[in-house]
Design an enzyme around this catalytic site. Structure first.
Site: not given
Ligand code: ARG
Length: 413
Positions: A20, A100, A129
């Site tokens: 990506d 993040r 994210d």
């Molecule tokens: N649900 C989790 C959070 O929002 C994990 C997100 C992780 N991202 C992934 N691409 N698996 O913190």
């Protein structure tokens, strides 16, 4: 490779080295940007930093930054969260959520240094994210644009692959993982595929950091974690820095299957999602830290802190890391943590990290007050007056409205 004259200035893209973000380098270049990439090592095991750098340049970036952010991640994001026993909905130790704001901050710092017009990330339009990175980047420099090429380009998976092939980006021939994975020192997030049906037990191939508790070693390991001001500083008496400590504990606790989390989580974008996590060190450390607080913090401070911890986790989860309320809660938490010094003994066994002992040099657990044996310093005679006054409101109430308990007297045996 893209070679277009830049019309829009520089954009700093968070770059993982995957498909990506490599396609994003080409795509943003075609939109007229000079793409600068930023690859952050936050402890994800799968990353080859040098390969990422050359892949970025090969895809057409004008500059590829690589940073080892593990220490910063631990000291400025993980430890503040641990001090607040950070668990979203009481269950998720905020693994992905904590990385993040750091990624956003690094993007903004480079954008400022490079005089870039924008920062960019490779998140899709469905996750949180994207929200975290954008809200944090805006908080740190409201003047920067934030671009989300993967959200905007509307490629199907096949079209994206073809686009990559057409632009000379290597596409792995191996079957893609059936899961969407995000990893850092504070754990591993696993979602999608079969996991989307909450009835499905997560298959063993979803896990990498943890043994199956059913087949984990039949003998436990004990580990002693020492804390200074709420921060873990030593394992079994051996002082070590945070990165090393977390890595060591991930290994040890992971071997015993500690830290598997399986939950239906309320996403901030409005829907529920089934999420699986592996967080061996976080679960062990949060258990130990919470326990140590019970013997070092005042009862009312503990109760108030518990409420604020819920809020802290929500703010971190929802992208409000750089927010006034989070700063205020952090100030409260830091004030409490000066007292959280001591050592906790954990037993790691068959999926659990259980506290089996603790000590603190300045404990407010006082043995002479608690003991039923020799040396009891508790004033027993004071209980009489205490109960009289403690019970007075109830006695006054029942003398006016007699208490009725309908539980019947049991039959005599
Ligand atoms: N649900 C989790 C959070 O929002 C994990 C997100 C992780 N991202 C992934 N691409 N698996 O913190």
């Amino acid at each position: 490779m893209a070679g277009n004259a830049s019309k829009k200035g520089k954009v700093v893209l968070a770059y993982s080295g995957g498909l990506d973000t490599s396609v994003a380098v080409v795509w943003l270049s075609e939109q007229g940007y000079d793409v600068v990439t930023m690859t952050a090592d936050v402890g994800q095991e799968v990353i080859d930093l040098e390969a990422a750098k050359s892949k970025s340049l090969h895809s057409g970036s004008v500059k590829a930054y690589i940073f080892d952010l593990k220490k910063t991640f631990v000291e400025n994001f993980v430890w503040p969260s641990l001090k607040a026993n950070g668990m979203y909905q009481g269950t998720y130790p905020l693994t992905s959520a904590l990385s993040r704001p750091l990624i956003a901050k690094t993007l903004v710092d480079i954008a400022n240094k490079e005089g870039a017009a924008a920062v960019a990330h490779g998140c899709t339009g469905k996750g949180q994210d994207q929200v975290r990175i954008e809200v944090c980047a805006n908080a740190l420099n409201p003047k920067l644009d934030v671009l989300a090429p993967v959200r905007d380009w509307h490629f199907s998976r096949e079209a994206e692959m073809q686009y990559a092939i057409d632009h000379g980006i290597p596409v792995k021939a191996t079957a893609a993982s059936p899961y969407s994975i995000d990893e850092n020192l504070w754990g591993r997030s696993i979602e999608c595929g079969l996991l989307e049906d909450p009835w499905n037990e997560p298959p063993e191939d979803a896990y990498e950091l943890t043994a199956n508790p059913l087949t984990a070693p039949d003998a436990p390991d004990y580990v002693e974690v020492s804390f200074e001001k709420g921060i873990p500083v030593a394992l079994d008496g051996e002082k070590m820095d945070g990165v090393k400590l977390i890595l060591a504990l991930n290994k040890l606790a992971g071997k015993h299957g500690v830290g598997r989390v399986d939950m239906v989580e309320d996403r901030l974008v409005g829907f529920k999602s089934r999420e699986v996590y592996e967080c061996p060190a976080p679960i062990a450390l949060i258990n130990a830290h919470r326990a140590l607080e019970t013997m070092t913090l005042d009862k009312r401070v503990l109760a108030a802190k518990k409420e604020l911890e819920v809020k802290f986790a929500e703010l971190a989860y929802e992208g409000y890391w750089y927010s006034p309320l989070k700063n205020c809660i952090e100030a409260f938490v830091n004030e409490t943590q000066q007292y959280v010094n001591g050592t906790v003994k954990l037993r790691l066994f068959k999926g659990q990290a259980v506290v089996r002992g603790m000590k603190a040099s300045k404990s407010i657990y006082k043995h002479d007050l608690a003991t039923y044996s020799e040396g009891d310093a508790f004033d027993h005679s004071a209980a009489v007056g205490f109960i009289k006054i403690w019970g007075l409101p109830i006695k006054t109430w029942t003398s006016t409205f007699p208490t009725q308990d309908k539980t019947e007297l049991p039959i005599e045996v």
